[in-house]
Design a protein around this motif. Structure first.
Motif, PDB file in Angstrom:
ATOM      1  N   HIS A 176       0.839  -1.201   0.000  1.00 12.70           N
ATOM      2  CA  HIS A 176       0.000   0.000   0.000  1.00 12.70           C
ATOM      3  C   HIS A 176       0.875   1.253   0.000  1.00 12.70           C
ATOM      4  N   ALA A 177       1.874   1.263   0.876  1.00  7.89           N
ATOM      5  CA  ALA A 177       2.746   2.431   0.969  1.00  7.89           C
ATOM      6  C   ALA A 177       3.513   2.635  -0.339  1.00  7.89           C
ATOM      7  N   LEU A 178       4.021   1.525  -0.889  1.00  5.16           N
ATOM      8  CA  LEU A 178       4.799   1.624  -2.118  1.00  5.16           C
ATOM      9  C   LEU A 178       3.929   2.128  -3.265  1.00  5.16           C
ATOM     10  N   ARG A 179       2.728   1.564  -3.367  1.00  7.45           N
ATOM     11  CA  ARG A 179       1.810   1.957  -4.440  1.00  7.45           C
ATOM     12  C   ARG A 179       1.475   3.445  -4.337  1.00  7.45           C
ATOM     13  N   CYS A 180       1.149   3.894  -3.134  1.00  7.56           N
ATOM     14  CA  CYS A 180       0.807   5.311  -2.958  1.00  7.56           C
ATOM     15  C   CYS A 180       2.011   6.187  -3.256  1.00  7.56           C
ATOM     16  N   ASN A 181       3.188   5.762  -2.802  1.00  6.20           N
ATOM     17  CA  ASN A 181       4.386   6.559  -3.081  1.00  6.20           C
ATOM     18  C   ASN A 181       4.615   6.709  -4.570  1.00  6.20           C
ATOM     19  N   VAL A 182       4.475   5.608  -5.301  1.00  9.79           N
ATOM     20  CA  VAL A 182       4.707   5.661  -6.748  1.00  9.79           C
ATOM     21  C   VAL A 182       3.694   6.601  -7.395  1.00  9.79           C
ATOM     22  N   PHE A 183       2.431   6.454  -7.008  1.00 13.29           N
ATOM     23  CA  PHE A 183       1.392   7.310  -7.585  1.00 13.29           C
ATOM     24  C   PHE A 183       1.640   8.779  -7.228  1.00 13.29           C
ATOM     25  N   ASN A 184       1.913   9.034  -5.962  1.00 10.77           N
ATOM     26  CA  ASN A 184       2.153  10.419  -5.536  1.00 10.77           C
ATOM     27  C   ASN A 184       3.346  11.017  -6.264  1.00 10.77           C
ATOM     28  N   HIS A 185       4.364  10.188  -6.437  1.00 12.05           N
ATOM     29  CA  HIS A 185       5.566  10.677  -7.109  1.00 12.05           C
ATOM     30  C   HIS A 185       5.246  11.040  -8.557  1.00 12.05           C
ATOM     31  N   LEU A 237      10.817   5.969  -8.603  1.00 10.33           N
ATOM     32  CA  LEU A 237      10.835   6.884  -7.458  1.00 10.33           C
ATOM     33  C   LEU A 237      12.085   7.764  -7.461  1.00 10.33           C
ATOM     34  N   GLN A 238      13.126   7.302  -8.196  1.00  6.02           N
ATOM     35  CA  GLN A 238      14.352   8.111  -8.272  1.00  6.02           C
ATOM     36  C   GLN A 238      14.274   9.177  -9.343  1.00  6.02           C
ATOM     37  N   GLU A 239      13.267   9.097 -10.223  1.00  8.47           N
ATOM     38  CA  GLU A 239      13.129  10.125 -11.264  1.00  8.47           C
ATOM     39  C   GLU A 239      12.987  11.479 -10.578  1.00  8.47           C
ATOM     40  N   PRO A 240      13.759  12.469 -11.028  1.00  6.93           N
ATOM     41  CA  PRO A 240      13.661  13.764 -10.356  1.00  6.93           C
ATOM     42  C   PRO A 240      12.287  14.401 -10.565  1.00  6.93           C
ATOM     43  N   VAL A 241      11.729  14.971  -9.492  1.00  5.92           N
ATOM     44  CA  VAL A 241      10.438  15.640  -9.600  1.00  5.92           C
ATOM     45  C   VAL A 241      10.646  17.041 -10.175  1.00  5.92           C
ATOM     46  N   GLU A 242       9.535  17.699 -10.453  1.00  4.77           N
ATOM     47  CA  GLU A 242       9.617  19.073 -10.959  1.00  4.77           C
ATOM     48  C   GLU A 242      10.432  19.912  -9.979  1.00  4.77           C
ATOM     49  N   PRO A 243      11.380  20.682 -10.480  1.00  5.91           N
ATOM     50  CA  PRO A 243      12.131  21.540  -9.554  1.00  5.91           C
ATOM     51  C   PRO A 243      11.184  22.549  -8.906  1.00  5.91           C
ATOM     52  N   ASP A 244      11.274  22.670  -7.608  1.00  9.95           N
ATOM     53  CA  ASP A 244      10.389  23.585  -6.890  1.00  9.95           C
ATOM     54  C   ASP A 244      11.189  24.226  -5.773  1.00  9.95           C
ATOM     55  N   SER A 245      12.203  25.020  -6.198  1.00  6.09           N
ATOM     56  CA  SER A 245      13.109  25.551  -5.188  1.00  6.09           C
ATOM     57  C   SER A 245      12.757  26.979  -4.815  1.00  6.09           C
ATOM     58  N   GLY A 246      11.718  27.526  -5.454  1.00  9.70           N
ATOM     59  CA  GLY A 246      11.324  28.897  -5.154  1.00  9.70           C
ATOM     60  C   GLY A 246      10.785  29.022  -3.742  1.00  9.70           C
ATOM     61  N   THR A 247      10.819  30.235  -3.209  1.00  6.76           N
ATOM     62  CA  THR A 247      10.356  30.412  -1.838  1.00  6.76           C
ATOM     63  C   THR A 247       9.219  31.426  -1.755  1.00  6.76           C
ATOM     64  N   ARG A 248       9.056  32.213  -2.823  1.00  7.66           N
ATOM     65  CA  ARG A 248       8.031  33.255  -2.751  1.00  7.66           C
ATOM     66  C   ARG A 248       6.641  32.662  -2.821  1.00  7.66           C
ATOM     67  N   GLU A 249       5.771  33.192  -1.978  1.00 10.51           N
ATOM     68  CA  GLU A 249       4.377  32.754  -2.012  1.00 10.51           C
ATOM     69  C   GLU A 249       3.509  33.975  -2.258  1.00 10.51           C
ATOM     70  N   PRO A 250       3.207  34.248  -3.514  1.00  7.88           N
ATOM     71  CA  PRO A 250       2.453  35.458  -3.805  1.00  7.88           C
ATOM     72  C   PRO A 250       1.030  35.336  -3.254  1.00  7.88           C
ATOM     73  N   ALA A 251       0.535  36.431  -2.672  1.00  8.12           N
ATOM     74  CA  ALA A 251      -0.846  36.430  -2.178  1.00  8.12           C
ATOM     75  C   ALA A 251      -1.772  36.455  -3.381  1.00  8.12           C
ATOM     76  N   ARG A 252      -1.778  37.558  -4.096  1.00  8.42           N
ATOM     77  CA  ARG A 252      -2.490  37.588  -5.363  1.00  8.42           C
ATOM     78  C   ARG A 252      -1.637  38.387  -6.324  1.00  8.42           C
ATOM     79  N   LEU A 253      -1.334  37.778  -7.464  1.00  8.28           N
ATOM     80  CA  LEU A 253      -0.463  38.431  -8.431  1.00  8.28           C
ATOM     81  C   LEU A 253      -1.228  39.542  -9.139  1.00  8.28           C
ATOM     82  N   GLN A 254      -0.462  40.537  -9.584  1.00  6.55           N
ATOM     83  CA  GLN A 254      -1.080  41.583 -10.395  1.00  6.55           C
ATOM     84  C   GLN A 254      -1.283  41.087 -11.810  1.00  6.55           C
ATOM     85  N   GLY A 255      -0.315  40.314 -12.282  1.00  5.20           N
ATOM     86  CA  GLY A 255      -0.442  39.728 -13.609  1.00  5.20           C
ATOM     87  C   GLY A 255       0.384  40.412 -14.677  1.00  5.20           C
TER      88      GLY A 255
END
Ligand code: ADP
Ligand code: MG
Length: 585
Positions: A98-107, A322-340
């Motif tokens: 169960h854990a392995l299956r969910c991990n693979v799917f989540n990944h 599971l070793q495939e690299p995920v989308e890079p997500d190294s940003g830290t900014r969390e915009p409230a609402r963008l102007q656009g």
């Protein structure tokens, strides 16, 4: 088809699997205790034979009572051991799977667009169904047998050594031979298992393609072609399965024969006068009993070899994924609402190293609240350009900025929350209409869903559906027409209420009249947000603040409708062409 294959083999894989077992170590321990009880009580059978035979020669009353009690006790203990082992080991194995299956799917949900470009959905689906089941096989049956029979063999061996170590060592002389057969078979099993898994992916892939595209298959009379394609995939699978069966069918009897030979040798040696003198008849029978009891567990151990190898091959594939690299997500900014405010600086893009550039040196500035239309021939890079904003892909060169900040610096999920996208291919989930509009918002208010539907000119047809907003739309919305599906997708985007709206040929499946209605509605919706509209029909974008004309990955012209007509370039040519078509029809 590229396959993900773990570079790890053997120990690295076991260690990773053990990592999954760790949280359930209590159950695991209980199971091992259970198997130890099983092994000990089974081994006691040989000891009982000794007592019986020695006892028969000098019977007494206490012995007569004790021996039957011993038999009952032994089988009771064996039963308890079997229960503890089987139940708690299943508990561990099922949790691991169960854990392995969910991990693979989540990944997989976090892998970049490139990954999905190079793997078919059939192969990916077969990972969470077939591959995981292979690991289950190894984890439940195989580990159970491995521990139960393995401990039993250990118990028997200790008993043999204790009874007569010299004979035992002679008996063990054949083990290297058995080991050799097992190891050869293991390697072969693992190699074949990998091919079987890949071929299961092919089978899933071909079947799902032909079944979801059944209309195309039939109108092209391609039934025979698809049948042949499917038969090929399935036949390859059959061939590999037969190789597996052959290996199994040969290795098991060979191993049994080896055991029989060593048993025969043992009997012959044991009956030599020199040895017989040192043993009581009871000891002698006990020894032969223990040695022959060994045949069944050893056979079972060698039979599960194939299952273990399958599990290892599958686990290797899954850990590789599971070793495939995920989308890079190294940003830290969390915009409230963008102007656009969108800015592209000298952006170039190609889908892969070995592919041509799809976007070439694009410079673009879009002000907050502006409505920009992109036109151009199919394949000119319009969809690709919009895909850079939610970071489905990252530019090969250059920079994309939103509100003056390079988009790499934003965290992915808050960035994507600010973008509503209606794409060429509408994706609907097999849920109610309301849940499709308020996708990802479980507790949405019915009134706001209705408001979005009304703005997308969808309310009317939804009301006429059998259960209104609670109608289930079927697999990818099969119950709806193309235009209705598009209107649901637009309603979903309106409901999201994001500062950035991308409409990629969002109205192409609508008739001219509904399109005009929606156009007017969208103009309302676009107020206060930055909007990118890609449209095939030029009449629908005449009112855009600015029109970009793309050709082979470049922006070749831009300006308002009137300006571009006056400029008499590419846009004016496109416009004349469509005008003539409209008149002709
Ligand atoms: P448009 O939306 O203007 O019709 P696209 O942006 O979809 O054009 O495609 C631009 C080019 O990129 C086309 O030549 C297409 O073949 C190529 N392309 C699109 N998607 C992919 C992909 N996932 N992998 C490789 N090439 C792609
Ligand atoms: Mg496109």
């Amino acid at each position: 088809m590229t396959q993900v294959r773990s570079r790890d083999t053997g120990w690295a894989l076991y260690k990773q699997l053990l990592g999954y077992v760790k949280p359930h170590w209590v159950s695991f321990l209980v199971a091992i205790v259970g198997y130890a009880i099983y092994a000990a009580s089974s081994t006691a059978l040989a000891e009982m034979m000794k007592r019986l035979i020695d006892g028969i020669q000098s019977p007494d009353a206490a012995f007569r009572l004790l021996l039957p009690l011993f038999v009952v006790f032994m089988f009771a203990a064996r039963g308890l051991g079997t229960f503890l082992g089987t139940y708690f080991m299943s508990n561990v194995a099922r949790n691991v799977v169960h854990a392995l299956r969910c991990n693979v799917f989540n990944h997989m949900l976090h892998l970049p667009g490139r990954f999905f470009d190079s793997h078919s959905s059939g192969h990916l689906v077969s990972r969470v169904t077939y591959h995981v089941e292979q690991v289950t096989g190894a984890a439940t049956n195989a580990i159970t047998i491995l521990l139960r029979e393995g401990l039993f063999v250990l118990g028997l061996l200790s008993y043999l050594l204790w009874t007569n170590w010299m004979l035992t060592l002679l008996f063990l002389a054949v083990t290297p031979l058995i080991g050799g057969v097992v190891s050869y078979a293991s390697k072969r099993f693992r190699r074949i298992s990998q091919r079987i898994q890949d071929s299961m992916g092919d089978v899933t892939h071909v079947a799902s393609e032909a079944l979801t595209g059944y209309r195309v298959v039939r109108t092209h009379g391609a039934e025979e072609y698809e049948k042949a394609r499917f038969a090929r995939a399935s036949d390859y699978n059959r061939q590999q399965k037969m190789k597996e069966a052959l290996t199994k069918a040969v290795s098991t009897p060979v191993i049994q024969l080896l055991i029989a030979v060593s048993l025969a040798l043992l009997v012959w040696l044991a009956m030599s006068p020199a040895l017989l003198d040192n043993m009581t008849p009871g000891e002698f029978v006990a020894f032969i009993t223990a040695a022959s009891l060994m045949a069944k567990p050893v056979r079972q151990l060698t039979e599960i070899n194939s299952e273990i190898q399958k599990g290892i091959a599958a686990a290797g594939e899954l850990f590789g994924l599971l070793q495939e690299p995920v989308e890079p997500d190294s940003g830290t900014r969390e915009p409230a609402r963008l102007q656009g405010r969108i800015q592209l600086r000298n952006v170039s893009f190609r889908y892969a190293e070995d592919q041509p550039e799809v976007l070439k040196h694009i410079d673009l500035m879009i002000e907050p609240g502006e409505m920009v239309a992109i036109v151009g021939r199919s394949g000119s890079g319009k969809t690709t350009l919009t895909g850079l904003l939610p970071r489905f892909y990252r530019p090969t060169a250059g920079e994309v900025l939103i509100d003056g900040v390079p988009i790499d610096q934003y965290r992915l999920s808050p960035l994507r929350e600010q973008i509503a996208l209606v794409s060429q291919q509408v994706t609907l989930f097999n849920a109610s209409v309301a849940n499709n509009i308020a996708y990802g918002v479980p507790e949405a208010e019915r009134d706001s869903i209705k408001a979005a539907a009304t703005a997308a000119y969808a309310h009317e047809f939804i009301d006429r559906l059998p259960d209104g907003y609670d109608t289930i739309v079927g697999d990818n919305g099969v119950m709806l027409s193309g235009g209705q599906r598009q209107r649901l997708a637009i309603a979903r985007a309106i409901f999201k209420d994001a500062p950035l709206l991308i409409l990629d040929e969002a109205t192409s499946a609508l008739d001219t009249e509904s399109e005009r209605y929606i156009q007017r509605a969208l103009e309302e919706v676009c107020r206060g947000r930055t909007t990118l509209v890609i449209a095939h029909r030029l009449s629908t974008i005449e009112r855009a603040d600015r029109i970009l004309v793309m050709e082979q990955g470049r922006i070749v012209e831009q300006g308002s409708h009137a300006e571009l007509l006056a400029h008499n370039g590419a846009y004016a040519a496109l416009h004349r062409l469509q005008f003539q078509e409209d008149v002709a029809s």
